[in-house]
Write an enzyme that holds these catalytic residues in place. Sequence first.
Site, PDB file in Angstrom:
ATOM      1  CB  CYS A 112     -79.119  50.474  48.125  1.00  0.00           C
ATOM      2  SG  CYS A 112     -79.598  49.026  49.827  1.00  0.00           S
ATOM      3  CG  HIS A 239     -78.209  53.839  49.077  1.00  0.00           C
ATOM      4  ND1 HIS A 239     -78.630  53.578  49.834  1.00  0.00           N
ATOM      5  CD2 HIS A 239     -77.499  52.416  49.534  1.00  0.00           C
ATOM      6  CE1 HIS A 239     -79.380  52.425  50.390  1.00  0.00           C
ATOM      7  NE2 HIS A 239     -77.801  51.908  49.916  1.00  0.00           N
ATOM      8  CG  ASN A 269     -79.291  50.069  53.907  1.00  0.00           C
ATOM      9  OD1 ASN A 269     -80.132  50.626  52.877  1.00  0.00           O
ATOM     10  ND2 ASN A 269     -78.597  49.421  52.955  1.00  0.00           N
TER      11      ASN A 269
HETATM   12  N1  COA Z   1     -73.283  45.019  68.083  1.00  0.00           N
HETATM   13  C1  COA Z   1     -71.748  44.864  68.780  1.00  0.00           C
HETATM   14  N2  COA Z   1     -70.645  44.057  68.162  1.00  0.00           N
HETATM   15  C2  COA Z   1     -70.550  43.765  66.681  1.00  0.00           C
HETATM   16  C3  COA Z   1     -71.844  43.795  66.142  1.00  0.00           C
HETATM   17  C4  COA Z   1     -73.391  44.992  66.547  1.00  0.00           C
HETATM   18  N3  COA Z   1     -74.189  44.867  65.827  1.00  0.00           N
HETATM   19  N4  COA Z   1     -71.950  43.583  65.134  1.00  0.00           N
HETATM   20  C5  COA Z   1     -70.924  43.264  64.541  1.00  0.00           C
HETATM   21  N5  COA Z   1     -69.919  43.298  65.958  1.00  0.00           N
HETATM   22  C6  COA Z   1     -68.883  43.054  66.356  1.00  0.00           C
HETATM   23  C7  COA Z   1     -68.579  41.770  65.125  1.00  0.00           C
HETATM   24  O1  COA Z   1     -68.597  40.656  65.546  1.00  0.00           O
HETATM   25  C8  COA Z   1     -66.738  42.054  65.237  1.00  0.00           C
HETATM   26  O2  COA Z   1     -66.776  41.569  66.672  1.00  0.00           O
HETATM   27  P1  COA Z   1     -65.061  40.139  66.367  1.00  0.00           P
HETATM   28  O3  COA Z   1     -63.859  41.484  66.468  1.00  0.00           O
HETATM   29  O4  COA Z   1     -65.328  39.974  67.436  1.00  0.00           O
HETATM   30  O5  COA Z   1     -65.111  39.414  65.931  1.00  0.00           O
HETATM   31  C9  COA Z   1     -66.689  43.550  65.527  1.00  0.00           C
HETATM   32  O6  COA Z   1     -68.061  44.356  65.909  1.00  0.00           O
HETATM   33  C10 COA Z   1     -65.542  43.997  64.563  1.00  0.00           C
HETATM   34  O7  COA Z   1     -66.612  43.742  63.271  1.00  0.00           O
HETATM   35  P2  COA Z   1     -66.924  44.435  62.012  1.00  0.00           P
HETATM   36  O8  COA Z   1     -67.711  43.410  61.157  1.00  0.00           O
HETATM   37  O9  COA Z   1     -65.486  44.139  61.028  1.00  0.00           O
HETATM   38  O10 COA Z   1     -66.706  46.045  61.677  1.00  0.00           O
HETATM   39  P3  COA Z   1     -67.371  47.123  60.946  1.00  0.00           P
HETATM   40  O11 COA Z   1     -66.124  47.838  61.632  1.00  0.00           O
HETATM   41  O12 COA Z   1     -66.878  46.758  59.566  1.00  0.00           O
HETATM   42  O13 COA Z   1     -68.582  47.197  61.276  1.00  0.00           O
HETATM   43  C11 COA Z   1     -70.464  47.017  59.650  1.00  0.00           C
HETATM   44  C12 COA Z   1     -69.458  46.237  60.205  1.00  0.00           C
HETATM   45  C13 COA Z   1     -71.396  46.268  58.688  1.00  0.00           C
HETATM   46  C14 COA Z   1     -71.638  48.086  60.008  1.00  0.00           C
HETATM   47  C15 COA Z   1     -69.507  47.806  58.526  1.00  0.00           C
HETATM   48  O14 COA Z   1     -68.782  46.879  58.013  1.00  0.00           O
HETATM   49  C16 COA Z   1     -70.357  48.164  56.865  1.00  0.00           C
HETATM   50  O15 COA Z   1     -71.493  49.611  57.502  1.00  0.00           O
HETATM   51  N6  COA Z   1     -70.701  48.050  56.176  1.00  0.00           N
HETATM   52  C17 COA Z   1     -71.868  48.120  54.956  1.00  0.00           C
HETATM   53  C18 COA Z   1     -72.796  47.784  55.365  1.00  0.00           C
HETATM   54  C19 COA Z   1     -73.361  48.404  54.379  1.00  0.00           C
HETATM   55  O16 COA Z   1     -74.043  49.501  54.433  1.00  0.00           O
HETATM   56  N7  COA Z   1     -74.754  47.613  53.148  1.00  0.00           N
HETATM   57  C20 COA Z   1     -75.283  47.816  52.703  1.00  0.00           C
HETATM   58  C21 COA Z   1     -74.747  48.445  50.905  1.00  0.00           C
HETATM   59  S1  COA Z   1     -75.889  48.915  50.334  1.00  0.00           S
END
Ligand code: COA
Length: 326
Positions: A112, A239, A269
């Site tokens: 990205c 980004h 994204n």
């Molecule tokens: N809908 C509902 N629940 C979801 C879900 C969805 N789409 N995706 C994940 N969950 C659940 C998980 O399974 C987890 O459940 P659990 O606690 O029972 O295991 C819970 O939500 C929390 O998951 P977690 O991964 O800790 O959530 P988070 O607050 O970290 O958010 C992201 C997840 C991916 C949104 C976040 O980590 C993020 O934005 N990361 C950066 C991603 C990114 O931008 N990448 C590209 C960079 S260029």
Amino acid sequence: MTRAAVVAAVGAALPASVVSNEDLTARLDTTDEWIRSRTGITRRHVAAAEESTADLAVRAAAQALTSGEPDHVDTLVLATTTPDRCCPATAPAVATRLGLTGIPAFDLAAGCTGFLYALATGAGLIAAATARTVLVIGADRLASLPHPHDRTTVPLFGDGAGALLLRHGTAGKPGALGPVVLGSDGTGADLIRADHPGALHMDGADVFRRAVDRMTTASRQAATAAGWDLGDVDRLVPHQANSRITSFVARQLGVPDGRQLSNVAEVGNTGAASIPLLLARASSDGRLKPGHRTLLTAFGAGLTWGALTLTWPDLTRTHRLEGAPA
Ligand code: COA
């Protein structure tokens, strides 16, 4: 007068098909509320099966060429993580479809952050007088990378392309790219990875922390290198990974919310397309105006990151570019 690359035109392209959060709830165990509150995303554009990265790149680039009206383009750089094929690169086909057969055209893969790496490459060619005009494109079909049933990654990604036309000009003038800060860290290579389309793996929480840290640090370095105080920044263009990441970055930099540009709600994204899509959108809807001191920053798979400054130029007048090689 120091020679520099100057932004002469922008272009953007999005697939017609829009997938809303509600559409996703029909096939994934998720909710609109979860996606919106964790990412800020409400919908994304997704390419049709027959719509390639090259198709999107050509549309965005054609728009930049139409508005920039260059007599000649010396080099085309295509930033993408989703080339149409492993071999050959996508850029030569894009160049030929734009009527630019014969010029150097190559792909650049930096996740990205690819668009900032591509801008740095174009700026370097211009500074070295190897090229006078460079077409820089970011195009990705990131929606093809997650497994279709993976609720943790499918909601995050969309498809699109954006382009900037760079021409030779003078450092410090409107549109001139400032010093570029770039970096990478292969120890984090497994944090965002896909061995093939449909097999994306991402450690979301770790990526989140590192993205905030790297974009904040790179932004500070780019501002310092340009001789700017962060209080001088009129527009932060991060980004568009998700709105929580970009809000953290803005807060750590002390850039008020009103100065941060965003379109993640509408496009998700879009990888290497993210920054030029946002620049194109914001310059057309008036959020980004000539004279705005603008700070670009990105983070992505690799891991990679970067930042650079420019004062947004007046793109309303026609730019007639000189065609002869330098
Ligand atoms: N809908 C509902 N629940 C979801 C879900 C969805 N789409 N995706 C994940 N969950 C659940 C998980 O399974 C987890 O459940 P659990 O606690 O029972 O295991 C819970 O939500 C929390 O998951 P977690 O991964 O800790 O959530 P988070 O607050 O970290 O958010 C992201 C997840 C991916 C949104 C976040 O980590 C993020 O934005 N990361 C950066 C991603 C990114 O931008 N990448 C590209 C960079 S260029």
